[in-house]
Design an enzyme around this catalytic site. Structure first.
Site, mmCIF file in Angstrom:
data_model
loop_
_atom_site.group_PDB
_atom_site.id
_atom_site.type_symbol
_atom_site.label_atom_id
_atom_site.label_comp_id
_atom_site.label_asym_id
_atom_site.label_seq_id
_atom_site.Cartn_x
_atom_site.Cartn_y
_atom_site.Cartn_z
ATOM 1 N N HIS A 181 0.743 -1.572 -0.169
ATOM 2 C CA HIS A 181 0.074 0.246 -0.012
ATOM 3 C C HIS A 181 1.018 0.906 0.417
ATOM 4 C CE1 HIS A 181 -3.411 -2.329 1.633
ATOM 5 N NE2 HIS A 181 -3.646 -2.491 0.715
ATOM 6 N N CYS A 235 5.498 11.922 -7.812
ATOM 7 C CA CYS A 235 4.763 13.140 -8.707
ATOM 8 C C CYS A 235 3.757 11.913 -9.953
ATOM 9 C CB CYS A 235 5.834 13.018 -10.339
ATOM 10 S SG CYS A 235 5.195 14.354 -11.702
ATOM 11 N N CYS A 256 4.696 11.642 -13.597
ATOM 12 C CA CYS A 256 5.159 11.156 -14.792
ATOM 13 C C CYS A 256 5.883 10.111 -14.030
ATOM 14 C CB CYS A 256 6.809 12.676 -14.556
ATOM 15 S SG CYS A 256 7.775 12.536 -13.514
ATOM 16 N N SER A 266 -7.326 -6.724 10.034
ATOM 17 C CA SER A 266 -9.061 -7.301 9.799
ATOM 18 C C SER A 266 -9.531 -7.853 8.697
ATOM 19 C CB SER A 266 -9.390 -5.738 10.174
ATOM 20 O OG SER A 266 -9.578 -5.336 8.717
HETATM 21 C C1 BJW Z 1 -4.146 -5.885 16.675
HETATM 22 C C2 BJW Z 1 -3.712 -4.603 17.035
HETATM 23 C C3 BJW Z 1 -2.526 -5.625 18.624
HETATM 24 C C4 BJW Z 1 -5.060 -4.222 16.880
HETATM 25 N N1 BJW Z 1 -2.227 -7.168 18.304
HETATM 26 N N2 BJW Z 1 -3.758 -6.861 16.561
HETATM 27 C C5 BJW Z 1 -16.470 -4.783 -2.455
HETATM 28 C C6 BJW Z 1 -15.836 -6.202 -2.645
HETATM 29 C C7 BJW Z 1 -14.284 -5.868 -2.670
HETATM 30 C C8 BJW Z 1 -13.425 -5.359 -3.065
HETATM 31 C C9 BJW Z 1 -13.841 -3.818 -2.921
HETATM 32 C C10 BJW Z 1 -15.511 -3.988 -3.209
HETATM 33 N N3 BJW Z 1 -14.740 -2.289 -3.037
HETATM 34 C C11 BJW Z 1 -14.230 -1.995 -3.160
HETATM 35 C C12 BJW Z 1 -12.865 -2.517 -3.390
HETATM 36 C C13 BJW Z 1 -11.895 -2.932 -3.481
HETATM 37 C C14 BJW Z 1 -11.240 -2.178 -2.437
HETATM 38 C C15 BJW Z 1 -11.678 -2.747 -1.286
HETATM 39 O O1 BJW Z 1 -11.065 -3.563 -0.923
HETATM 40 N N4 BJW Z 1 -12.373 -1.942 -0.314
HETATM 41 C C16 BJW Z 1 -12.557 -3.107 1.191
HETATM 42 C C17 BJW Z 1 -12.787 -1.598 1.929
HETATM 43 C C18 BJW Z 1 -13.805 -3.439 0.811
HETATM 44 N N5 BJW Z 1 -9.962 -2.052 -2.623
HETATM 45 C C19 BJW Z 1 -8.860 -1.523 -3.489
HETATM 46 O O2 BJW Z 1 -9.735 -0.679 -3.907
HETATM 47 C C20 BJW Z 1 -7.376 -1.501 -3.545
HETATM 48 N N6 BJW Z 1 -7.180 -1.752 -5.129
HETATM 49 C C21 BJW Z 1 -7.525 -2.349 -5.406
HETATM 50 O O3 BJW Z 1 -8.923 -3.287 -5.344
HETATM 51 O O4 BJW Z 1 -7.296 -2.874 -6.906
HETATM 52 C C22 BJW Z 1 -7.755 -3.745 -8.223
HETATM 53 C C23 BJW Z 1 -7.080 -4.322 -8.007
HETATM 54 C C24 BJW Z 1 -6.483 -5.292 -7.254
HETATM 55 C C25 BJW Z 1 -5.448 -5.774 -7.726
HETATM 56 C C26 BJW Z 1 -5.489 -6.201 -8.617
HETATM 57 C C27 BJW Z 1 -5.179 -5.377 -9.750
HETATM 58 C C28 BJW Z 1 -6.336 -4.949 -9.405
HETATM 59 C C29 BJW Z 1 -6.492 -0.630 -2.650
HETATM 60 C C30 BJW Z 1 -7.456 -0.402 -1.196
HETATM 61 C C31 BJW Z 1 -5.624 0.573 -0.383
HETATM 62 C C32 BJW Z 1 -5.489 0.451 1.135
HETATM 63 N N7 BJW Z 1 -5.700 1.620 1.256
HETATM 64 C C33 BJW Z 1 -5.604 1.965 2.485
HETATM 65 C C34 BJW Z 1 -5.166 3.668 2.924
HETATM 66 C C35 BJW Z 1 -3.672 3.638 2.832
HETATM 67 C C36 BJW Z 1 -2.591 3.553 3.640
HETATM 68 C C37 BJW Z 1 -2.648 4.476 4.691
HETATM 69 O O5 BJW Z 1 -2.924 5.712 4.625
HETATM 70 O O6 BJW Z 1 -2.066 4.103 5.748
HETATM 71 O O7 BJW Z 1 -4.426 0.932 3.429
HETATM 72 S S1 BJW Z 1 -6.787 1.572 3.804
HETATM 73 C C38 BJW Z 1 -6.641 0.778 4.726
HETATM 74 O O8 BJW Z 1 -6.685 -0.550 5.052
HETATM 75 C C39 BJW Z 1 -4.865 0.799 4.848
HETATM 76 C C40 BJW Z 1 -4.521 -0.270 5.421
HETATM 77 O O9 BJW Z 1 -3.097 -1.060 5.116
HETATM 78 C C41 BJW Z 1 -5.984 -1.401 4.902
HETATM 79 C C42 BJW Z 1 -5.747 -2.756 5.571
HETATM 80 O O10 BJW Z 1 -6.463 -2.369 6.831
HETATM 81 P P1 BJW Z 1 -6.035 -3.247 7.885
HETATM 82 O O11 BJW Z 1 -4.029 -3.316 8.627
HETATM 83 O O12 BJW Z 1 -6.203 -4.107 7.707
HETATM 84 O O13 BJW Z 1 -5.821 -2.195 9.763
HETATM 85 P P2 BJW Z 1 -7.198 -2.586 10.313
HETATM 86 O O14 BJW Z 1 -7.491 -1.589 11.412
HETATM 87 O O15 BJW Z 1 -8.829 -2.971 9.360
HETATM 88 O O16 BJW Z 1 -7.104 -3.769 11.503
HETATM 89 C C43 BJW Z 1 -6.189 -4.320 12.728
HETATM 90 C C44 BJW Z 1 -6.502 -5.302 12.922
HETATM 91 O O17 BJW Z 1 -5.044 -5.186 14.359
HETATM 92 C C45 BJW Z 1 -7.850 -5.430 13.822
HETATM 93 O O18 BJW Z 1 -7.916 -7.051 13.657
HETATM 94 C C46 BJW Z 1 -7.169 -5.616 15.363
HETATM 95 O O19 BJW Z 1 -8.113 -5.816 16.041
HETATM 96 C C47 BJW Z 1 -5.820 -6.015 14.915
HETATM 97 N N8 BJW Z 1 -4.882 -5.569 16.343
HETATM 98 N N9 BJW Z 1 -4.198 -4.348 18.086
HETATM 99 C C48 BJW Z 1 -2.535 -7.596 17.148
HETATM 100 N N10 BJW Z 1 -1.943 -4.904 19.674
#
Ligand code: BJW
Length: 228
Positions: A105, A113, A116, A173
């Site tokens: 991510h 950019c 480009c 998650s």
């Molecule tokens: C602990 C703890 C401790 C707490 N110890 N554990 C409908 C259906 C299916 C898919 C889609 C849909 N509509 C749209 C989509 C696609 C979309 C998507 O998935 N959306 C869903 C929300 C439905 N995805 C995209 O758009 C992605 N691109 C894509 O699919 O392109 C198409 C393609 C793919 C592959 C090939 C070709 C084409 C892009 C996704 C971009 C995500 N970006 C973000 C923000 C940018 C980064 C940033 O600003 O930091 O990335 S969103 C955000 O969520 C961030 C994270 O990386 C990501 C995941 O979150 P994460 O890490 O799981 O955090 P949390 O908070 O959700 O969970 C934390 C966990 O830790 C919890 O379970 C806690 O219990 C646990 N925890 N403390 C151990 N101490």
């Protein structure tokens, strides 16, 4: 044994970096569509830059925790391949000592950019209309993968899944695709699956251990190394 590790915000939570979807998480404080989509950036680039400037400052003062360090030890001492695919944009895996890391991510410490595609190390603060050092276009943005954009290194990740004997998911998650689908792909290929997370995210993993990453990850790494 080749190990593919997927990490998410939970592994950095105990280093003081907020998760997204837990109570009090980032998405309760900032609307996703405003700060993590290309459309949000086009509508208000200053707001999006200020969100990532604050995240960059937060990451800079955070320190890697026992979970990051245990994964680095695994990479150093395990006989097979260890690849960390992280959804996190902080650099705590690098500072914890890991080397084989893919930021699917993007990364807070990189700028790109939009005109480009030139990439360079991000300054501490970025602003709308900052010029690209290569083409001079006022199109600087954080090198972050927003919703609707294609995650980075998908070809490498797919090859690593095929080469893996064990897939381990830590601190995520499992709500954001394509990362959320890696466990199903792994199972379909006969790869063993293990989740280390505060709570069970889905029923798909063969084994799920619940608790804080700083406790679960060092114990699991010790088990792997003791079995060699
Ligand atoms: C602990 C703890 C401790 C707490 N110890 N554990 C409908 C259906 C299916 C898919 C889609 C849909 N509509 C749209 C989509 C696609 C979309 C998507 O998935 N959306 C869903 C929300 C439905 N995805 C995209 O758009 C992605 N691109 C894509 O699919 O392109 C198409 C393609 C793919 C592959 C090939 C070709 C084409 C892009 C996704 C971009 C995500 N970006 C973000 C923000 C940018 C980064 C940033 O600003 O930091 O990335 S969103 C955000 O969520 C961030 C994270 O990386 C990501 C995941 O979150 P994460 O890490 O799981 O955090 P949390 O908070 O959700 O969970 C934390 C966990 O830790 C919890 O379970 C806690 O219990 C646990 N925890 N403390 C151990 N101490």
């Amino acid at each position: 044994m080749n190990i593919l590790i997927l990490t998410g915000a939970g592994i950095s939570a105990e280093s003081g970096i907020g998760t997204f979807r837990d109570a009090g998480g980032l998405w309760e404080q900032y609307p996703i569509e405003q700060v993590a989509t290309p459309e949000g950036f086009a509508a208000d680039p200053e707001l999006v830059h200020s969100f990532y400037n604050a995240r960059r400052a937060n990451a800079a003062v955070a320190a890697p925790n026992a979970a990051h360090k245990a994964l680095a030890k695994l990479e150093r001492e395990h006989a097979g391949d260890v690849l960390i695919v992280t959804q996190n944009v902080d650099d705590l895996h690098e500072r914890g000592g890991s080397q084989n890391i893919l930021h699917m991510h993007g990364a807070l410490n990189r700028a790109i950019c939009a005109a480009c595609n030139h990439r360079w190390p991000a300054p501490a603060e970025m602003y709308a209309n900052d010029p690209c050092p290569s083409c001079n276009a006022p199109a600087t943005r954080p090198d972050i993968v927003w919703f609707g954009e294609i995650p980075q290194g998908m070809d490498v990740i797919e090859a690593a899944l095929q080469n893996a004997d064990l897939f381990v998911s830590i601190g995520t998650s499992g709500t954001v695709y394509p990362a959320a689908g890696f466990v199903q792909s792994a199972r379909a290929m006969g790869v063993q699956t293990l989740e280390l997370n505060m709570e069970t995210s889905s029923g798909v993993f063969k084994e799920s251990r619940n608790g804080p990453a700083t406790e679960l990850v060092p114990v699991w790494v010790s088990e792997v190394l003791a079995g060699e």
